[in-house]
Scaffold this motif. Structure first.
Motif, PDB file in Angstrom:
ATOM      1  N   ASN A   1      -0.626  -4.146  43.429  1.00 45.50           N
ATOM      2  CA  ASN A   1      -0.016  -3.894  42.115  1.00 45.50           C
ATOM      3  C   ASN A   1      -0.636  -4.781  41.037  1.00 45.50           C
ATOM      4  OD1 ASN A   1       1.718  -1.945  43.121  1.00 45.50           O
ATOM      5  ND2 ASN A   1       3.364  -3.414  43.540  1.00 45.50           N
ATOM      6  N   LEU A   2      -0.971  -6.031  41.402  1.00 44.01           N
ATOM      7  CA  LEU A   2      -1.650  -6.908  40.445  1.00 44.01           C
ATOM      8  C   LEU A   2      -3.001  -6.321  40.061  1.00 44.01           C
ATOM      9  CD1 LEU A   2      -2.128  -9.575  38.904  1.00 44.01           C
ATOM     10  CD2 LEU A   2      -3.001 -10.538  41.047  1.00 44.01           C
ATOM     11  N   ILE A   3      -3.753  -5.851  41.044  1.00 44.66           N
ATOM     12  CA  ILE A   3      -5.074  -5.285  40.768  1.00 44.66           C
ATOM     13  C   ILE A   3      -4.955  -4.063  39.865  1.00 44.66           C
ATOM     14  CG2 ILE A   3      -7.090  -4.181  41.814  1.00 44.66           C
ATOM     15  CD1 ILE A   3      -6.520  -5.927  44.326  1.00 44.66           C
ATOM     16  N   ILE A   4      -3.982  -3.197  40.149  1.00 47.90           N
ATOM     17  CA  ILE A   4      -3.775  -1.995  39.319  1.00 47.90           C
ATOM     18  C   ILE A   4      -3.417  -2.390  37.893  1.00 47.90           C
ATOM     19  CG2 ILE A   4      -2.246  -0.013  38.989  1.00 47.90           C
ATOM     20  CD1 ILE A   4      -2.087   0.145  42.092  1.00 47.90           C
ATOM     21  N   THR A   5      -2.566  -3.414  37.754  1.00 46.05           N
ATOM     22  CA  THR A   5      -2.169  -3.869  36.415  1.00 46.05           C
ATOM     23  C   THR A   5      -3.362  -4.447  35.659  1.00 46.05           C
ATOM     24  OG1 THR A   5       0.071  -4.342  37.196  1.00 46.05           O
ATOM     25  CG2 THR A   5      -0.613  -5.393  35.135  1.00 46.05           C
ATOM     26  N   LEU A   6      -4.204  -5.209  36.353  1.00 47.10           N
ATOM     27  CA  LEU A   6      -5.401  -5.757  35.706  1.00 47.10           C
ATOM     28  C   LEU A   6      -6.333  -4.638  35.268  1.00 47.10           C
ATOM     29  CD1 LEU A   6      -6.099  -8.786  38.070  1.00 47.10           C
ATOM     30  CD2 LEU A   6      -5.455  -8.922  35.662  1.00 47.10           C
TER      31      LEU A   6
ATOM     32  N   LEU B   1      -0.357 -12.799  33.487  1.00 44.39           N
ATOM     33  CA  LEU B   1      -0.934 -12.141  32.321  1.00 44.39           C
ATOM     34  C   LEU B   1      -0.485 -12.821  31.037  1.00 44.39           C
ATOM     35  CD1 LEU B   1      -0.695  -8.362  33.315  1.00 44.39           C
ATOM     36  CD2 LEU B   1      -2.578  -9.970  33.637  1.00 44.39           C
ATOM     37  N   GLU B   2       0.784 -13.257  31.036  1.00 44.68           N
ATOM     38  CA  GLU B   2       1.267 -13.994  29.874  1.00 44.68           C
ATOM     39  C   GLU B   2       0.526 -15.319  29.736  1.00 44.68           C
ATOM     40  OE1 GLU B   2       4.427 -11.223  31.237  1.00 44.68           O
ATOM     41  OE2 GLU B   2       3.110 -12.694  32.204  1.00 44.68           O
ATOM     42  N   TYR B   3       0.244 -15.946  30.864  1.00 50.65           N
ATOM     43  CA  TYR B   3      -0.497 -17.210  30.856  1.00 50.65           C
ATOM     44  C   TYR B   3      -1.878 -17.000  30.241  1.00 50.65           C
ATOM     45  CZ  TYR B   3      -2.275 -21.653  32.753  1.00 50.65           C
ATOM     46  OH  TYR B   3      -2.797 -22.909  32.901  1.00 50.65           O
ATOM     47  N   ILE B   4      -2.547 -15.916  30.663  1.00 51.29           N
ATOM     48  CA  ILE B   4      -3.883 -15.626  30.150  1.00 51.29           C
ATOM     49  C   ILE B   4      -3.855 -15.387  28.646  1.00 51.29           C
ATOM     50  CG2 ILE B   4      -5.737 -13.906  30.194  1.00 51.29           C
ATOM     51  CD1 ILE B   4      -5.141 -13.588  33.211  1.00 51.29           C
ATOM     52  N   SER B   5      -2.856 -14.648  28.187  1.00 42.86           N
ATOM     53  CA  SER B   5      -2.808 -14.289  26.767  1.00 42.86           C
ATOM     54  C   SER B   5      -2.121 -15.345  25.912  1.00 42.86           C
ATOM     55  CB  SER B   5      -2.076 -12.945  26.595  1.00 42.86           C
ATOM     56  OG  SER B   5      -0.730 -13.045  27.040  1.00 42.86           O
TER      57      SER B   5
END
Length: 348
Positions: free
Chosen positions: A132-137, A306-310
């Motif tokens: 699911n992480l890969i799909i979201t990325l 994802l929040e961390y990245i952004s």
């Protein structure tokens, strides 16, 4: 004339080679005078993640000694320098602020995954979470690559039979196929070798020069380490003490963790200093500690990654004594929400 042409050619090569490394646009402001540290008791609204930053990012033009910090404040997408105070050894610092995702547009993620028998009841949930992480990325539009290092008492794992034994940073399709091939087997004694898994990923992954570099550790076991008296089933394998891992990777890679709850890992834990507890590595590298349910299910897209990245920024300031050991403190006051983070015993 030949010398001029050769010099011009060398300059062009240098410029071309630095295209992906943004340059410092201006001098760092002078340190402000008369600024006192606020009371930390008032700065409890926001959770801050803070570490040093040593990944290629800025080429100084006129700054002989500057320091970079990586600051992440999940759920806040905009910060201004007027909302931040930075102190080095109790002295306020002038600094420049950069949104990391605007400077480092590439994301490299290595997943370091425990595939031992104790993960048997959790492995399918973990695999689904990774898929699911890969799909979201994929859907995010981020320039992301994913790799995976399975581990047990060795890294890569000596008890699984997948080929290759680990996956270097790859496209989403390759990562999904590799995850599907994994199972939980073996492992022997309860501690495993996550420190070797982290170091294997750090040393062997094909990290892109100017990417955001992330490791996600997933395990239910404590860690074997070099100085333990009885390494058990890790006898003869490459072992590291936790301090060696922290010293090697801090500033270069952020480690996040998803831990399957056991008697060893509890969501109420706050002291991660035990030599066999890998959660301290996550703290020291500015990462997020999270937990799965008992079946290994965790939304890896929702641990704040994802929040961390952004929501990450780079703070650049000049140190008054770059060769010393320092205490760094950062205060944020954003729309009446306040946060504080302290780093101690910091070496640049």
């Amino acid at each position: 004339m030949k010398k001029i042409i050769l010099l011009s050619f060398i300059i062009l090569i240098f410029i071309f080679g630095c295209v992906n490394i943004p340059t410092l646009p201006k001098l760092i402001p002078k340190d402000p005078e008369g600024v006192l540290k606020p009371s930390t008791s008032l700065y409890t609204d926001l959770t801050l993640y803070l570490t040093t930053d040593k990944t290629p990012f800025l080429v100084p033009l006129s700054v002989p000694d500057y320091v970079r910090l990586k600051l992440s404040v999940p759920d806040i997408s905009n910060l201004s320098d007027s909302e931040i105070k930075v102190f080095e050894d109790n002295k306020a610092q002038g600094f420049l602020l950069f949104k990391e995702s605007e400077k480092r547009t590439q994301i490299d993620i290595m997943i370091v995954l425990d595939t031992t028998g104790s993960m048997y009841n959790a492995i399918e949930g973990v695999k689904n979470s990774i898929q699911n992480l890969i799909i979201t990325l994929e859907a995010s539009g981020l320039d992301a690559r994913i790799g995976i290092v399975p581990f047990d008492d060795a890294a890569p794992s000596k008890n699984i039979t997948v080929s290759p034994a680990w996956l270097d940073l790859s496209d989403a399709s390759s990562a999904k196929n590799f995850v599907s091939s994994l199972s939980a087997y073996g492992g022997g004694d309860f501690p495993e070798n996550p420190y070797a898994g982290i170091m294997y990923a750090f040393n062997n992954a094909s990290w892109r020069t100017s990417s955001q570099k992330i490791i996600i550790l997933i395990t239910d076991a404590s860690a074997h380490y070099k100085s333990e008296s009885y390494p058990g089933d890790a006898e003869g394998e490459t072992l590291y003490n936790k301090s060696e891992v922290i010293d090697a990777i801090t500033g270069y890679v952020t480690v996040h963790g998803a831990f399957v709850p056991t008697y060893y890992y509890n969501i109420t834990d706050t002291d991660f200093s035990n030599p066999e507890d890998p959660r301290e590595i996550i703290e020291k590298t500015g990462g997020i500690v999270n937990y799965t349910d008992s079946s290994g299910n965790v939304d890896l897209t929702n641990i704040g990654l994802l929040e961390y990245i952004s929501s990450s920024w780079i703070i650049a300031f000049e140190s008054d004594s770059p060769n010393a050991t320092h205490t760094i403190e950062v205060f944020i006051d954003h729309e009446n929400l306040k946060g504080y983070k302290k780093l101690e015993n910091v070496n640049y």
